[in-house]
Motif scaffolding. Structure first.
Motif, short mmCIF file in Angstrom:
data_model
loop_
_atom_site.label_atom_id
_atom_site.label_comp_id
_atom_site.label_asym_id
_atom_site.label_seq_id
_atom_site.Cartn_x
_atom_site.Cartn_y
_atom_site.Cartn_z
N MET A 1 0.83 -1.20 0.00
CA MET A 1 0.00 0.00 0.00
C MET A 1 0.87 1.26 0.00
N LEU A 2 1.93 1.24 0.78
CA LEU A 2 2.86 2.37 0.81
C LEU A 2 3.45 2.64 -0.57
N ARG A 3 3.86 1.58 -1.25
CA ARG A 3 4.47 1.75 -2.58
C ARG A 3 3.46 2.28 -3.59
N PHE A 4 2.20 1.86 -3.52
CA PHE A 4 1.16 2.41 -4.40
C PHE A 4 0.97 3.89 -4.10
N TRP A 5 0.93 4.25 -2.82
CA TRP A 5 0.78 5.66 -2.44
C TRP A 5 1.96 6.48 -2.94
N GLN A 6 3.17 5.94 -2.78
CA GLN A 6 4.36 6.65 -3.25
C GLN A 6 4.31 6.85 -4.76
N ASP A 7 3.87 5.83 -5.49
CA ASP A 7 3.78 5.96 -6.95
C ASP A 7 2.75 7.01 -7.33
N LYS A 8 1.64 7.05 -6.62
CA LYS A 8 0.62 8.07 -6.87
C LYS A 8 1.19 9.47 -6.63
N GLN A 9 1.91 9.63 -5.53
CA GLN A 9 2.49 10.93 -5.22
C GLN A 9 3.53 11.33 -6.27
N ARG A 10 4.31 10.39 -6.73
CA ARG A 10 5.29 10.67 -7.78
C ARG A 10 4.60 11.06 -9.08
N ALA A 11 3.49 10.40 -9.38
CA ALA A 11 2.74 10.73 -10.60
C ALA A 11 2.22 12.15 -10.52
N PRO B 1 -3.99 -8.21 -1.56
CA PRO B 1 -5.05 -7.48 -0.85
C PRO B 1 -4.68 -6.01 -0.64
N GLY B 2 -3.44 -5.75 -0.30
CA GLY B 2 -2.98 -4.37 -0.13
C GLY B 2 -3.02 -3.60 -1.43
N ALA B 3 -2.69 -4.27 -2.54
CA ALA B 3 -2.73 -3.62 -3.85
C ALA B 3 -4.15 -3.23 -4.21
N LEU B 4 -5.10 -4.12 -3.98
CA LEU B 4 -6.50 -3.81 -4.29
C LEU B 4 -7.02 -2.68 -3.40
N LEU B 5 -6.69 -2.72 -2.14
CA LEU B 5 -7.14 -1.67 -1.22
C LEU B 5 -6.51 -0.32 -1.59
N ALA B 6 -5.23 -0.34 -1.92
CA ALA B 6 -4.54 0.90 -2.30
C ALA B 6 -5.12 1.48 -3.58
N ARG B 7 -5.44 0.63 -4.54
CA ARG B 7 -6.03 1.11 -5.80
C ARG B 7 -7.32 1.88 -5.50
N ARG B 8 -8.11 1.34 -4.61
CA ARG B 8 -9.39 1.98 -4.28
C ARG B 8 -9.16 3.24 -3.43
N MET B 9 -8.32 3.14 -2.42
CA MET B 9 -8.10 4.28 -1.52
C MET B 9 -7.47 5.48 -2.22
N PHE B 10 -6.48 5.21 -3.08
CA PHE B 10 -5.74 6.29 -3.71
C PHE B 10 -6.19 6.58 -5.14
N ARG B 11 -7.20 5.82 -5.59
CA ARG B 11 -7.68 5.95 -6.98
C ARG B 11 -6.50 5.94 -7.95
N HIS B 12 -5.72 4.88 -7.82
CA HIS B 12 -4.48 4.78 -8.58
C HIS B 12 -4.43 3.46 -9.33
N LYS B 13 -4.11 3.54 -10.59
CA LYS B 13 -3.97 2.37 -11.47
C LYS B 13 -5.29 1.61 -11.61
N THR B 14 -6.40 2.30 -11.53
CA THR B 14 -7.70 1.62 -11.60
C THR B 14 -8.14 1.32 -13.03
N ARG B 15 -7.69 2.11 -13.98
CA ARG B 15 -8.08 1.88 -15.38
C ARG B 15 -6.89 1.54 -16.25
N LYS B 16 -5.73 1.41 -15.68
CA LYS B 16 -4.50 1.17 -16.42
C LYS B 16 -4.46 -0.27 -16.93
#
Length: 90
Positions: A20-30, A52-67
């Motif tokens: 989840m942290l890495r997804f958040w970091q990627d979102k912030q970098r984007a 599970p963390g990847a799915l939760l992070a996608r939803r929480m941060f709205r990141h990589k949801t349509r990619k």
């Protein structure tokens, strides 16, 4: 309950929090227009148990949801893990 269960569960929780942290970091970098975290690295975290963390992070941060094909690969990893889990529990 075997002595290995609790440490394994804690490791899995830690892995999912890290994912989840890495997804958040990627979102912030984007957002900042900086160098991104490789999709292969994010999928690798999902593959080793962080799905599970990847799915939760996608939803929480709205990141990589349509990619694509990222979403397809992530759902294939989830299907594989679900199959393995079903086989282990059977």
């Amino acid at each position: 309950m075997p002595a290995v269960i609790l440490p394994s569960l804690l490791a899995l929780i830690a892995l999912n929090l890290f994912t989840m942290l890495r997804f958040w970091q990627d979102k912030q970098r984007a957002i900042a227009g900086r160098r991104r975290i490789a999709e292969a690295d994010l999928l690798g975290l999902a593959l080793i148990g962080g799905s599970p963390g990847a799915l939760l992070a996608r939803r929480m941060f709205r990141h990589k949801t349509r990619k694509q094909p990222f979403s397809t690969w992530l759902f294939l990893i989830l299907a594989l893990q679900a199959g393995i889990l079903a086989g282990l529990l059977a």
